[in-house]
Write an enzyme that holds these catalytic residues in place. Sequence first.
Site, mmCIF file in Angstrom:
data_model
loop_
_atom_site.group_PDB
_atom_site.id
_atom_site.type_symbol
_atom_site.label_atom_id
_atom_site.label_comp_id
_atom_site.label_asym_id
_atom_site.label_seq_id
_atom_site.Cartn_x
_atom_site.Cartn_y
_atom_site.Cartn_z
ATOM 1 C CD GLU A 1 -2.829 -1.229 2.409
ATOM 2 O OE1 GLU A 1 -3.140 -0.126 2.941
ATOM 3 O OE2 GLU A 1 -3.289 -2.295 2.803
ATOM 4 C CG ASP B 1 -9.615 2.158 5.179
ATOM 5 O OD1 ASP B 1 -10.520 2.169 6.037
ATOM 6 O OD2 ASP B 1 -8.576 1.487 5.303
#
Length: 389
Positions: free
Chosen positions: A150, A216
């Site tokens: 990520e 998210d």
Amino acid sequence: MLKILAVLAIFVGFSHFSLADNCPVEKNVVVCYYSSWAVYRKAPATFRMEFINPKYCTHLVYTFAGLNLDGVMDTLDYHNDITNGGYKAFTGIKEKYPCVKTLLAIGGWNEGSEKYSLMVETEESREYFVSRVMRYLVHFGFDGLDIDWEYPAHRGGIPADKENFVKLLEMLKERLKARKRLLTAALAAPIGIISDAYDIAEVCKHLDLVMIMGYDMNDANKTSAHSPLKRESTEHTNRPTVDAAVQIYAQNGCDKKQLVLGIPAYGKSYTLADKTKNGIGANTKGPGKAGPYLMEPGFLGYNEICESLVQAPWTTVHLKNNAVKYSYNEDQWVSYDDAETVTVKAQYAKAEGLAGVMIWTIDTDDFHGDCNKQAYPLLFAANKALGRL
């Protein structure tokens, strides 16, 4: 005698693989992510390996391994993973449930991006990493590897990550496929990150499953749904949605049968600036109060949410297009999924012809059934909607 033992050893080996080879092909997968650190949580949220119900999962993913200083995969918690036998207990689930696939995930948000960028930077560093991954998986008995970087080209990464990520996946796939191991990856949902981080067609060429992290996606300073499936009819913004991400991956080279829709078993919370202004887009003072088990401001497990909804006078609103709910009480506000919205998202995945859904993570579902009539209400809803129950 030695010949007999040799024959028995060969038979046992073949019988192990034949069980896996004879497993039915799942039309709809349910990928269950497991947070290994959940064992340290305060009771009753402490999650032990025996709480996992493999009947609800086609794939189980252990999170997380990381990168060490040498740029190779290593445990992030030696005591839990190795000394206490976390890895072995996890892959040992296959003794009773041989058709469940167990994968080890590497990365995660806390690992950051820069050291992964360095690892993929040269052919030598990629080869060094890949050669040791296979040994690691075989040693601990995992069926495959899940990459959760990520994100490429973000958070300290460089533009070259986009191309180098593909080179890494190509090398990994060649090595893992030869030994019948799976290669999957958790990929971003926001369009801006997708564009910077992934050559979609090339990435998908080398993956067995693509986990779209459909969560998210909330605003930082205003109340918003963090896992919106589609936009509400009243929305006039360009905020990302899960459906938009699915279509981008599908239109740019991913087979929909590879795509797995990520559903959160947690909510994102805020502290309202004005408790009388509690709709979508309301101003906030910061993250919501930490819950009693995860103890993380701005983040509440579904188990914390459902318990609080019973104990306090929350008001709940259902955003039907988003397939999300939000609740507020005084100055606290949280958006989340429950069994009803999970059902909608799983039905969407099935109607779109996706591979199935994944849950992040099963240890923040109501796994004891304290708030509901049965354990794992979110996981159960996903399975039922996909026709697996």
